[in-house]
Design a protein around this motif. Structure first.
Motif, short mmCIF file in Angstrom:
data_model
loop_
_atom_site.label_atom_id
_atom_site.label_comp_id
_atom_site.label_asym_id
_atom_site.label_seq_id
_atom_site.Cartn_x
_atom_site.Cartn_y
_atom_site.Cartn_z
N ARG A 48 2.95 4.28 2.60
CA ARG A 48 3.56 4.49 3.92
C ARG A 48 4.19 3.21 4.45
O ARG A 48 5.30 3.23 4.99
CB ARG A 48 2.52 5.00 4.91
N GLU A 49 3.49 2.07 4.28
CA GLU A 49 4.04 0.78 4.73
C GLU A 49 5.31 0.43 3.98
O GLU A 49 6.30 0.00 4.57
CB GLU A 49 3.01 -0.33 4.53
N ARG A 68 -2.26 5.55 -0.23
CA ARG A 68 -1.35 6.25 0.68
C ARG A 68 -0.87 5.34 1.80
O ARG A 68 0.29 5.34 2.17
CB ARG A 68 -2.04 7.48 1.29
N ALA A 69 -1.79 4.55 2.34
CA ALA A 69 -1.43 3.61 3.41
C ALA A 69 -0.41 2.59 2.90
O ALA A 69 0.56 2.27 3.60
CB ALA A 69 -2.67 2.91 3.94
N LYS A 118 -6.87 6.81 -0.20
CA LYS A 118 -6.53 6.49 1.19
C LYS A 118 -5.78 5.16 1.28
O LYS A 118 -4.76 5.04 1.96
CB LYS A 118 -7.83 6.43 2.00
#
Length: 150
Positions: A45-46, A41-42, A38
Motif C-alpha cells: 500500500r505504501e 500488504r502494508a 499484514k
C-alpha cells in the motif's frame, strides 16, 4: 496416476498484483503467517501510494539527542533497512560513531563530544541519586508528621 501428480504440486506462492485501477489481486500461500501477510500488504500500500503520487515516504530516525536521520526517498529507506538488518541492535551506535555509515546517509563528520560515561561515573551518579532520594523521603516524612499533629 492422476492423484499422485496433483498431491506433489507445490502450494501457490503468496503474491499481490496491482491492477491499473488501483485494485489488488491477492493469492494466498497455504499456511502463510497472518502477520507476514499484514506487513506485506502494508508495504505494498505504501509503495503503491508513493508511485501514484499520493503518499510521502518521509520517515524520521532518531540517532542521538541532537541528531535525526530523515529518509525522504525509497532508495534511502531500502539502504537504511539493509544496514539495520546487517548491524541489528548496533545500528544507532554505528550511525553515531561509524564514519563509513555516516557517509552513506550524508550525516557528515562524527560530532565531537565529551568523554564517554564510564562504569565508575555511572556508579557515582547512582549513589548521588540514591542519597538525594533518601533526603527527599526524610523531608516528606517530616512534613507528614507536622501535618498529623496540627
Amino acid at each position: 496416476g492422476r492423484w499422485d501428480r496433483e498431491a506433489r504440486m507445490d502450494p501457490p506462492i503468496q503474491t499481490e498484483y496491482f491492477l491499473s485501477g488501483g485494485a489488488m489481486i491477492l493469492i494466498f500461500m497455504v499456511g502463510g503467517a497472518k502477520r507476514d501477510r499484514k506487513v506485506q500488504r502494508a508495504s505494498f500500500r505504501e509503495i503503491f501510494a508513493s508511485v501514484c503520487g499520493e503518499g510521502e515516504v518521509d520517515e524520521q530516525v532518531k540517532i542521538s539527542l541532537n541528531e535525526t536521520l530523515t529518509l525522504s526517498s525509497w532508495s534511502e529507506r531500502v539502504q537504511y533497512g539493509a544496514i539495520k538488518e546487517i548491524l541489528g541492535t548496533a545500528t544507532s551506535l554505528h550511525l553515531q560513531q561509524n564514519v563509513f555509515v555516516r557517509e552513506i546517509f550524508g550525516l557528515g563528520a562524527v560530532p565531537l563530544r565529551a568523554e564517554p560515561v564510564t562504569r565508575g561515573d555511572k556508579l557515582e551518579m547512582k549513589k548521588l541519586n540514591a542519597a538525594c532520594h533518601k533526603a527527599r523521603q526524610k523531608n516528606m516524612l517530616k512534613q507528614r508528621d507536622k501535618r498529623m499533629f496540627l
